[in-house]
Motif scaffolding. Sequence first.
Motif, PDB file in Angstrom:
ATOM      1  N   LEU A 166       0.834  -1.211   0.000  1.00 50.08           N
ATOM      2  CA  LEU A 166       0.000   0.000   0.000  1.00 50.08           C
ATOM      3  C   LEU A 166       0.868   1.261   0.000  1.00 50.08           C
ATOM      4  N   GLU A 167       1.956   1.237   0.776  1.00 45.65           N
ATOM      5  CA  GLU A 167       2.862   2.383   0.791  1.00 45.65           C
ATOM      6  C   GLU A 167       3.520   2.569  -0.576  1.00 45.65           C
ATOM      7  N   ALA A 168       3.900   1.463  -1.191  1.00 38.14           N
ATOM      8  CA  ALA A 168       4.505   1.544  -2.518  1.00 38.14           C
ATOM      9  C   ALA A 168       3.506   2.081  -3.539  1.00 38.14           C
ATOM     10  N   THR A 169       2.262   1.634  -3.443  1.00 40.36           N
ATOM     11  CA  THR A 169       1.214   2.118  -4.346  1.00 40.36           C
ATOM     12  C   THR A 169       0.990   3.606  -4.143  1.00 40.36           C
ATOM     13  N   ALA A 170       0.930   4.039  -2.879  1.00 41.79           N
ATOM     14  CA  ALA A 170       0.758   5.462  -2.582  1.00 41.79           C
ATOM     15  C   ALA A 170       1.917   6.264  -3.176  1.00 41.79           C
ATOM     16  N   GLY A 171       3.122   5.716  -3.081  1.00 42.98           N
ATOM     17  CA  GLY A 171       4.285   6.392  -3.661  1.00 42.98           C
ATOM     18  C   GLY A 171       4.171   6.535  -5.167  1.00 42.98           C
ATOM     19  N   LEU A 172       3.741   5.460  -5.844  1.00 41.01           N
ATOM     20  CA  LEU A 172       3.562   5.533  -7.299  1.00 41.01           C
ATOM     21  C   LEU A 172       2.506   6.570  -7.670  1.00 41.01           C
TER      22      LEU A 172
END
Length: 199
Positions: A166-172
């Motif tokens: 989820l954090e990686a998705t938010a970053g993208l």
Amino acid sequence: DLQGRAVCRPEFLLHWADGAPDTWEPAGRVADNLVRDWEAAWWAAARKGDAGAVRTALAGGGRVLACCVDDSRRSGLHYVAGAGNAECAALLVAAGATVDARDADGYTPLHLAVGYSHVPVVKVLLDAGADPEAQDGQGRDVVALVASLRASTPPAPELLQRRVALEATAGLLNGEKGRFVGWVGRGVGVVAGQVFGDC
């Protein structure tokens, strides 16, 4: 159709047993069981995210398959996004799939990839021009979807992998290219240079 979306009207290349030349025939002129079997094979490949089967099917009619939708208005891209297969997503995008197609509930393939935390598919879709501000039937864009998923995912060790995704998705979604580096080992993720432990 009336909403400007591509409607699947496949034709089949028939090989005649009597030696007559092969011909392309509209689905309406092909035996129902052959059409049903072909459609079942296509949708099964998309739902599983079977890259080999998707590649083979696209070789025989990529543009048509890439734009087909089922009874719930989901395309093959919706299904491979939900299955988490970035290779299949890239194949369908290259074949002309509509990246912002909406299903009957208003979900785009990006909504499904985000909802299932499939970071590599999210990247493929964003790189292909998917609109992160497209709203689903509940009025949520994918940024709001990530926020609600983050809020409802407790910081429990068994959910660490989901939280990292989820954090990686938010970053993208926030334009932080390269923020998600990938999985180092079983349950170990790297985000923004930090390693998160095994779960």
